[in-house]
Design a protein around this motif. Structure first.
Motif: not given
Lengths: 391, 130
Positions: B3-5, B7, B10-11, B14, B17-18, B20-21
């Motif tokens: 149920r929990f990913r 943290l 997730l970090w 994120r 993603l940055l 790559e951008t």
């Protein structure tokens, strides 16, 4: 200076963005929508059909979600924003499982609450240093916690008559000073002699003249009672607690040495105890006034206890000399207590009891005289027995 | 049942993603894009689309601004206090965000232009050698 104002401006803009995050997102969406519309129109003018023009415009812009993320990252305090997102995320998760949240919150609340409650008690009773000089030398005579006037025998001796107190005081050179205080407190009606004063109810405790010197206290104002004040024909005096001085008399220095009426009898308030002193016993109704034992017949009138050698109403507390100390005194105390002619017939069966449960297990006429270690004088008296500290 | 990913996962997502951008913005060097935007705005206030078009046309179609990188660059410059922005109406009556150069921006433009001249001159001299 320019750098400073620049960073200030930056912080201001960022804070604005953080607080108006929706506004920021909406602005960016509008900005990009405008861009796309312009590009789309341009594409149409170049001869594309409407749908193709729209797709071409979007292709040229790239991934809008990514663009949004990057712009957000620019505007907000990157890491702080991340932390806030994490907090929001965990709040959402906790809301989804209320049972778990409730149990966790209750566990924390009970744990923290119980800890602070226990610590408060431990701190007040054991850790806080007492407002008296060298508390480790103070011992209470007897471990019984009977209160407040006992007539006859006590299974576990702890309360004494005035006669017995005087006898013990004279016969115990092991104590540098042996003081006494009444087990029960008296209600007093007190009036300051003056034009506008009214009678107020206060709590009083009778003390021996060496009570304050036994604790090694110095007066906050005026002077404290001395053995001279405890002589039979001494002028009657009283000592006021700092709390009453502050709360009821606004620390008025002019009342020290001034006349008061205690139960209608004129007495002089000679001084005020130190602010941190609350009496020898930790209790919810600490004394407001301390009166020498010699004033007891005056205050209690026909109900006076002072002259009755068969009525026990005083607790004893003494400052023990380092030599010869406790080991020598302890076995001798019952004999010293017994040797007085007045008390002889009553205490002839004295034995030095060691067990805690002497009250129930010893024969009815046996009297146990015990020394209670008074590292913590507040823990003795009739309000808070600490069996672990007695032997 | 998961149920929990965590943290930290997730970090990391994120972060990647940055990264790559930032790589995707590589059509123009970022500093160069900033310079071109400031130069465009030196003529007066403009909205983002007009800035892109101006660069495109003035360079005679040689430079095509990656539009995905244009807006982050505009916002970054605004945050640095080199640009200011306000919402206004465009020629065709649509709500648009107009950017203009601040005093600090003008100063920065002069400095960066000078720097660019020196650098490009130096590169050109190196390339001219036989």
């Amino acid at each position: 200076m320019a750098v400073f104002s620049g960073s200030l401006n930056k912080t201001r803009l960022r804070r604005k963005a953080l607080l108006n995050r929706r506004q920021l997102d909406r602005d960016l969406r509008d900005e990009v929508a405008f861009h796309l519309a312009m590009r789309e129109r341009r594409n149409c003018e170049a001869g594309m059909d409407a749908e193709e023009a729209r797709y071409a415009a979007r292709r040229r812009l790239g991934n809008f979600t990514q663009l949004k993320e990057v712009c957000r990252e620019i505007w907000t305090f990157g890491s702080l924003e991340g932390v806030m997102q994490d907090i929001r995320f965990s709040a959402r998760k906790l809301r989804k499982s209320p049972g778990f949240t409730l149990v966790a919150a209750l566990t924390l609340a009970l744990g923290i609450g119980a800890n602070s409650a226990i610590f408060t008690l431990i701190y007040a009773v054991m850790l806080k240093s007492l407002p008296v000089a060298r508390p480790s030398e103070l011992y209470r005579v007897g471990a019984g916690n009977q209160c407040c006037v006992i007539d006859g025998l006590q299974g576990n001796f702890g309360i004494f008559s005035h006669a017995l107190y005087k006898q013990l005081k004279e016969n115990t050179p092991e104590f540098s000073s042996l003081g006494a205080f009444s087990g029960g407190l008296n209600s007093l009606s007190v009036r300051r002699v003056g034009a506008s004063a009214v009678v107020q109810p206060y709590i009083g405790e009778f003390i021996s003249g060496n009570y304050f010197s036994t604790f090694g206290l110095d007066a906050c104002a005026g002077r404290l009672a001395t053995p001279d004040d405890d002589r039979p024909n001494a002028p009657p005096v009283a000592v006021m607690s700092y709390r009453i001085w502050r709360e009821h008399y606004s620390l008025d220095p002019s009342l020290i040495g001034g006349p008061f009426l205690f139960n209608g009898h004129p007495m002089t308030v000679i001084g005020v105890t130190p602010p941190e002193f609350f009496g020898e016993t930790l209790r919810r109704d600490p004394p407001d006034f301390w009166l020498p034992l010699s004033t007891e017949p005056l205050v209690n009138e026909s109900g006076s206890l002072l002259a009755h050698s068969d009525l026990h109403w005083l607790y004893l507390i003494g400052r023990l000399k380092p030599e010869p100390g406790l080991t020598k005194l302890k076995p001798e105390l019952p004999r010293k207590c017994n040797s007085g002619s007045r008390a002889k017939d009553k205490y002839r069966n004295n034995t030095a009891e060691r067990s805690q449960s002497s009250a129930s297990s010893s024969p009815p006429r046996a009297v146990a005289l015990r020394v209670c270690v008074q590292g913590i004088p507040t823990a003795c008296g009739c309000s808070l027995p600490l069996p672990g500290s007695c032997f | 049942m998961k149920r929990f990913r965590p943290l930290n996962v997730l970090w990391m997502e994120r972060r990647s993603l940055l990264k790559e951008t930032r790589q995707d913005q590589g059509d123009l060097l970022q500093g160069t894009l900033d310079l071109l935007i400031m130069k465009a705005l030196a003529r007066g206030s403009m909205h983002g689309y007009a800035v892109a078009e101006w660069i495109h046309q003035t360079s005679e179609d040689a430079l095509r601004v990656a539009e995905g990188a244009l807006y982050p660059a505009l916002h970054r410059l605004e945050l640095r206090g080199l640009l200011s922005s306000e919402w206004g109406l465009s020629d065709n009556n649509r709500r648009a965000k107009y950017y203009s150069l601040t005093a600090a921006g003008r100063k920065q433009l002069v400095q960066e232009t000078e720097y660019w001249r020196r650098m490009s001159g130096a590169v050109a001299r190196i390339l001219q050698t036989a």
